[in-house]
Design a protein around this motif. Sequence first.
Motif, mmCIF file in Angstrom:
data_model
loop_
_atom_site.group_PDB
_atom_site.id
_atom_site.type_symbol
_atom_site.label_atom_id
_atom_site.label_comp_id
_atom_site.label_asym_id
_atom_site.label_seq_id
_atom_site.Cartn_x
_atom_site.Cartn_y
_atom_site.Cartn_z
ATOM 1 N N ARG A 3 0.855 -1.187 0.000
ATOM 2 C CA ARG A 3 0.000 0.000 0.000
ATOM 3 C C ARG A 3 0.887 1.231 0.000
ATOM 4 O O ARG A 3 1.280 1.723 1.038
ATOM 5 C CB ARG A 3 -0.901 -0.019 1.224
ATOM 6 N N PHE A 188 -10.051 -7.394 -1.529
ATOM 7 C CA PHE A 188 -9.764 -6.452 -0.459
ATOM 8 C C PHE A 188 -10.502 -5.143 -0.695
ATOM 9 O O PHE A 188 -11.012 -4.883 -1.787
ATOM 10 C CB PHE A 188 -8.257 -6.158 -0.358
ATOM 11 N N TYR A 190 -10.184 -0.812 0.897
ATOM 12 C CA TYR A 190 -9.604 0.186 1.792
ATOM 13 C C TYR A 190 -10.703 1.140 2.239
ATOM 14 O O TYR A 190 -11.559 1.540 1.439
ATOM 15 C CB TYR A 190 -8.505 0.987 1.090
ATOM 16 N N ALA A 201 -7.329 -1.339 5.914
ATOM 17 C CA ALA A 201 -7.656 -2.267 4.830
ATOM 18 C C ALA A 201 -8.242 -3.544 5.399
ATOM 19 O O ALA A 201 -8.006 -3.893 6.558
ATOM 20 C CB ALA A 201 -6.406 -2.581 4.013
ATOM 21 N N HIS A 202 -8.994 -4.231 4.572
ATOM 22 C CA HIS A 202 -9.573 -5.524 4.940
ATOM 23 C C HIS A 202 -9.281 -6.485 3.801
ATOM 24 O O HIS A 202 -9.732 -6.288 2.675
ATOM 25 C CB HIS A 202 -11.077 -5.393 5.160
ATOM 26 N N TRP A 222 -5.074 -9.196 12.667
ATOM 27 C CA TRP A 222 -4.684 -7.900 12.126
ATOM 28 C C TRP A 222 -3.190 -7.912 11.856
ATOM 29 O O TRP A 222 -2.436 -8.685 12.441
ATOM 30 C CB TRP A 222 -5.061 -6.744 13.049
ATOM 31 N N PHE A 230 -4.163 -3.594 8.621
ATOM 32 C CA PHE A 230 -5.234 -4.290 7.928
ATOM 33 C C PHE A 230 -5.743 -5.466 8.757
ATOM 34 O O PHE A 230 -5.045 -6.008 9.616
ATOM 35 C CB PHE A 230 -4.781 -4.776 6.545
#
Length: 346
Positions: A3, A188, A190, A201-202, A222, A230
């Motif tokens: 990122r 994913f 954000y 983020a996930h 995490w 994330f």
Amino acid sequence: MARRGLNAAIAALGTALAISASAANPLARGTAVAPADCPATSDMVVEYDPAPLDRTYMRVQHMGDPGTDELAGQVANVVTWDVGAITGFAAPAQAQRGYRNQGPPEAASAFQLACEGAGLFIDTARFAHRAPLVGEGPNVSVARDFGRPVAAFRDGAALVIEATVRVPWIRNQRGRVVDAGTAQAGLFYYAQDVRSATVIAHVLAIFDNRAPGVNGSGVESWGSDGHVAFIASPIAAVDGLGHAVRFLSHAGAGPTMQYGEPWSEGRRFVARITPDNFRAALELLRAGPLPGISADPADYQVLSFGFLGEVFPGTGDDDNVALGASITGLALWQAPPIRVRGRAER
């Protein structure tokens, strides 16, 4: 999870081939956030270069060591061999790019981007990777960054992210993978807290070449890529340790995260993130690296979403890894709450 390269609207490793979802899927009914567009190889960007807003693009990173010609030219040249035989996505030569136009049996990394979908083939045995990377590995994302962020959970709405995914090719230099040699694929998004401006983020895991639970494979947790914290969740009802998944709701009838073995047929993965799911993820982050972020899902806006394929070969040649994957029909929806026994989900 890479990122960087933030543009004016926080350039994401987001994703979006936002093609209509199947009307037969009730979890996908709602408002399409990202309408379909028609990307081309001109929408490929490398490393941390700026990406277009509100348009599908592909970002290719770390296919070579810093300062090398192969890194500078990682998507510079037309690739004429049938990359789709490895990625599962059939595309004409004009939709394929790479550094070396070298096909099987020792094929070099190659990347595909067209209106209908996207494909990636990464083989770390074919490029230099002695420079260490922190929190990330050679990776490819197909993404869309929103010029106007989306109010993620407005009025109790859930996010639905779905895509048809193929992972037909995986090869490891070492037999049993624990850390180096890992290959992963997933969806994913954000999101940004409008109060603190913090971005999180996930990651929604679809594939890991390790066994469940090995060194965190498929386990809700995490982490950080050194830039953004994330949350990671498998697209499944239970994670790699057999615990109930809390941070997303699996559609039930759809496929779940795959460990170890590749597949060639298209599998449509669906992840539904309700306000309750997101609130639980925020609780974990607030108890860990981000105590100052908002606990209210309504305070978050989605900046980008997408698909990511990534490998972690280390800095030597003992753990080279190859990954071939593709996506079609990647879409982001805002879906109304589902009422269960007279109660709306949150």
